[in-house]
Design a protein around this motif. Structure first.
Motif, PDB file in Angstrom:
ATOM      1  N   ALA A  73       0.887  -1.327  -0.003  1.00  0.00           N
ATOM      2  CA  ALA A  73       0.014   0.111   0.150  1.00  0.00           C
ATOM      3  C   ALA A  73       0.827   1.302  -0.093  1.00  0.00           C
ATOM      4  CB  ALA A  73      -0.915   0.081   1.285  1.00  0.00           C
ATOM      5  N   ARG A  74       1.891   1.310   0.965  1.00  0.00           N
ATOM      6  CA  ARG A  74       2.867   2.414   0.680  1.00  0.00           C
ATOM      7  C   ARG A  74       3.567   2.513  -0.443  1.00  0.00           C
ATOM      8  NH1 ARG A  74       6.076   2.974   6.049  1.00  0.00           N
ATOM      9  NH2 ARG A  74       6.602   5.166   4.973  1.00  0.00           N
ATOM     10  N   CYS A  75       3.935   1.583  -1.345  1.00  0.00           N
ATOM     11  CA  CYS A  75       4.404   1.640  -2.403  1.00  0.00           C
ATOM     12  C   CYS A  75       3.219   2.288  -3.720  1.00  0.00           C
ATOM     13  CB  CYS A  75       4.734   0.060  -3.216  1.00  0.00           C
ATOM     14  SG  CYS A  75       6.222  -0.512  -2.448  1.00  0.00           S
ATOM     15  N   LEU A  76       2.203   1.717  -3.460  1.00  0.00           N
ATOM     16  CA  LEU A  76       1.223   2.216  -4.325  1.00  0.00           C
ATOM     17  C   LEU A  76       0.824   3.771  -3.919  1.00  0.00           C
ATOM     18  CD1 LEU A  76      -1.493  -0.483  -4.005  1.00  0.00           C
ATOM     19  CD2 LEU A  76      -0.247  -0.054  -6.093  1.00  0.00           C
ATOM     20  N   ALA A  77       0.941   4.212  -2.684  1.00  0.00           N
ATOM     21  CA  ALA A  77       0.637   5.654  -2.636  1.00  0.00           C
ATOM     22  C   ALA A  77       1.827   6.593  -3.042  1.00  0.00           C
ATOM     23  CB  ALA A  77       0.710   5.530  -0.702  1.00  0.00           C
ATOM     24  N   GLU A  78       3.041   6.002  -2.933  1.00  0.00           N
ATOM     25  CA  GLU A  78       4.187   6.751  -3.294  1.00  0.00           C
ATOM     26  C   GLU A  78       4.081   7.030  -4.778  1.00  0.00           C
ATOM     27  OE1 GLU A  78       6.697   8.266  -1.852  1.00  0.00           O
ATOM     28  OE2 GLU A  78       6.245   7.612   0.303  1.00  0.00           O
ATOM     29  N   ARG A  79       3.556   6.100  -5.627  1.00  0.00           N
ATOM     30  CA  ARG A  79       3.413   6.582  -6.985  1.00  0.00           C
ATOM     31  C   ARG A  79       1.982   7.088  -7.398  1.00  0.00           C
ATOM     32  NH1 ARG A  79       1.128   2.436 -10.097  1.00  0.00           N
ATOM     33  NH2 ARG A  79       1.160   0.466  -9.180  1.00  0.00           N
ATOM     34  N   GLY A  80       1.239   7.411  -6.341  1.00  0.00           N
ATOM     35  CA  GLY A  80       0.082   8.328  -6.547  1.00  0.00           C
ATOM     36  C   GLY A  80      -1.265   7.512  -6.852  1.00  0.00           C
ATOM     37  N   ASP A  88       4.636   7.436  13.991  1.00  0.00           N
ATOM     38  CA  ASP A  88       4.019   6.185  13.387  1.00  0.00           C
ATOM     39  C   ASP A  88       4.540   5.884  12.114  1.00  0.00           C
ATOM     40  OD1 ASP A  88       2.267   5.944  15.750  1.00  0.00           O
ATOM     41  OD2 ASP A  88       0.701   6.855  15.089  1.00  0.00           O
ATOM     42  N   LEU A  89       4.884   7.013  11.377  1.00  0.00           N
ATOM     43  CA  LEU A  89       5.170   6.629   9.881  1.00  0.00           C
ATOM     44  C   LEU A  89       6.481   6.030   9.984  1.00  0.00           C
ATOM     45  CD1 LEU A  89       4.896   6.946   6.827  1.00  0.00           C
ATOM     46  CD2 LEU A  89       5.488   9.270   7.132  1.00  0.00           C
ATOM     47  N   ALA A 113      -2.244  -7.211  14.706  1.00  0.00           N
ATOM     48  CA  ALA A 113      -0.800  -7.557  15.083  1.00  0.00           C
ATOM     49  C   ALA A 113       0.210  -6.156  14.691  1.00  0.00           C
ATOM     50  CB  ALA A 113      -0.454  -8.870  14.325  1.00  0.00           C
ATOM     51  N   HIS A 114      -0.249  -5.741  13.870  1.00  0.00           N
ATOM     52  CA  HIS A 114       0.721  -4.839  13.060  1.00  0.00           C
ATOM     53  C   HIS A 114       0.101  -3.181  13.354  1.00  0.00           C
ATOM     54  CE1 HIS A 114       3.111  -8.125  12.124  1.00  0.00           C
ATOM     55  NE2 HIS A 114       2.020  -8.682  11.316  1.00  0.00           N
ATOM     56  N   LYS A 115      -0.447  -3.048  14.347  1.00  0.00           N
ATOM     57  CA  LYS A 115      -0.899  -1.540  14.687  1.00  0.00           C
ATOM     58  C   LYS A 115      -0.121  -0.375  14.259  1.00  0.00           C
ATOM     59  CE  LYS A 115      -4.513  -2.559  17.983  1.00  0.00           C
ATOM     60  NZ  LYS A 115      -4.908  -2.302  19.419  1.00  0.00           N
ATOM     61  N   ALA A 116       1.230  -0.512  14.698  1.00  0.00           N
ATOM     62  CA  ALA A 116       2.323   0.451  14.278  1.00  0.00           C
ATOM     63  C   ALA A 116       2.426   0.845  12.747  1.00  0.00           C
ATOM     64  CB  ALA A 116       3.326   0.535  15.148  1.00  0.00           C
ATOM     65  N   GLU A 117       2.658  -0.357  12.363  1.00  0.00           N
ATOM     66  CA  GLU A 117       2.892  -0.196  10.838  1.00  0.00           C
ATOM     67  C   GLU A 117       1.631   0.198  10.020  1.00  0.00           C
ATOM     68  OE1 GLU A 117       3.557  -2.743  12.752  1.00  0.00           O
ATOM     69  OE2 GLU A 117       5.597  -3.110  12.551  1.00  0.00           O
ATOM     70  N   LEU A 118       0.511  -0.239  10.445  1.00  0.00           N
ATOM     71  CA  LEU A 118      -0.670   0.383   9.808  1.00  0.00           C
ATOM     72  C   LEU A 118      -1.006   1.826  10.063  1.00  0.00           C
ATOM     73  CD1 LEU A 118      -2.871  -1.239   8.074  1.00  0.00           C
ATOM     74  CD2 LEU A 118      -4.270  -1.554  10.167  1.00  0.00           C
ATOM     75  N   ALA A 119      -0.732   2.194  10.973  1.00  0.00           N
ATOM     76  CA  ALA A 119      -1.052   3.751  11.533  1.00  0.00           C
ATOM     77  C   ALA A 119       0.034   4.213  10.685  1.00  0.00           C
ATOM     78  CB  ALA A 119      -0.683   3.965  12.918  1.00  0.00           C
ATOM     79  N   GLY A 120       1.310   3.951  10.290  1.00  0.00           N
ATOM     80  CA  GLY A 120       2.119   4.786   9.636  1.00  0.00           C
ATOM     81  C   GLY A 120       1.828   4.757   8.165  1.00  0.00           C
ATOM     82  N   ALA A 121       1.192   3.752   7.632  1.00  0.00           N
ATOM     83  CA  ALA A 121       0.993   3.691   6.368  1.00  0.00           C
ATOM     84  C   ALA A 121      -0.046   4.628   6.195  1.00  0.00           C
ATOM     85  CB  ALA A 121       0.536   2.540   5.910  1.00  0.00           C
TER      86      ALA A 121
END
Length: 290
Positions: free
Chosen positions: A161-168, A269-270, A184-192
């Protein structure tokens, strides 16, 4: 002497030809001639074990107890201990007597024994490294292959998802994040999610040059300062963005109902708690708060 690895075994007069001579046609065999009373022999044993295990099956280690196996000692003319001999293609090809440092032993083995190929990198770790280095397209390609085999891998989905976001592709990125199940991955999800927020906001803001012009004319322009930080975050200029947000918070902590403080926490978070910038700016924020 019992061994705890398939690459190391005892050899006796009864099985030496089978375990050493015959096997050496397929895999080089290092033969360690030792005795219970020989202190240097015992000192070398862990070194030989470590070296052998490091070859992951490309080298075998046969251990011969010279007190019990006098026939083998006589057959190969062993006169001092420890003696170590490398067999390859049925013949002794190299060796040494006396205790040797690990580097010297490896130098003897190098021409005769092939190092195992490096272990294949974990695809997720590979993608994380590529993403951190800014190689977004390469990271995305690794993740697409990984997710084609397991589309429930939460960390892979979040990074994709972060890759997709980076290319718009913000809408598609949002859809991918919504597919992440569990807590299980609240921190990573919050960052994204924070990244998506910054990119969406940046798309609606004045460009960087205009914002910098406004701040040059009026350094107290809180709106311009905040908007510039968002633009910087959308471009992964995290140090500059954090610096601007902290200065805004110190100057006017009530700006937009504490928006600078809230955004600082989103950036933490990010980036994740282990990021050096997070460590630095958490400390600075704490000092500003108290």
């Amino acid at each position: 002497m019992s061994q705890d690895t398939p690459y190391i075994f005892d050899a006796t007069s009864a099985d030496f030809d089978q375990l050493v001579i015959q096997k050496s046609f397929l895999t080089p065999v290092l033969v360690d001639f030792w005795a219970e009373w020989c202190a240097p022999c015992k000192a070398m044993m862990p070194v030989l074990k470590q070296i052998t295990e490091g070859y992951q099956g490309e080298l075998l280690l046969a251990k011969v107890d010279c007190d019990a196996e006098q026939d083998i000692v006589a057959r190969f003319g062993i006169r001092s201990l420890p003696t170590v001999v490398l067999f390859k293609d049925g013949q002794p090809v190299d060796g040494f007597s006396g205790a040797q440092p690990e580097s010297a032993i490896r130098a003897i083995l190098e021409p005769h024994v092939q190092m195992p190929p490096p272990a294949a990198a974990d695809p997720l770790e590979q993608a994380q490294t590529l993403f951190a280095e800014g190689q977004i397209a390469d990271a995305e390609a690794v993740l697409v292959a990984l997710l084609s085999e397991d589309n429930t891998n939460a960390l892979a989905l979040i990074l994709y998802a972060r890759c997709l976001a980076e290319r718009g592709e913000l809408g598609e990125a949002q859809s991918v994040l919504e597919a992440v199940k569990g807590d299980a991955h609240k921190a990573e999800l919050a960052g994204a999610r924070a990244q998506l927020t910054f990119l969406r906001e940046a798309a609606e803001l004045p460009d960087v040059a205009d914002l910098k012009t406004r701040l040059a004319q009026n350094p107290q322009d809180d709106e311009a300062a905040y908007q510039l930080a968002i633009q910087q975050l959308s471009r992964q200029q995290y140090d500059a963005a954090l610096d601007g947000l902290l200065k805004l918070f110190i100057r006017n902590r009530n700006y937009a109902e504490g928006l600078a403080h809230k955004t600082l926490l989103q950036v933490f978070d990010l980036l994740g708690n282990d990021h050096p910038l997070v460590t630095t700016y958490r400390r600075k924020l704490f000092a500003a708060l108290y």
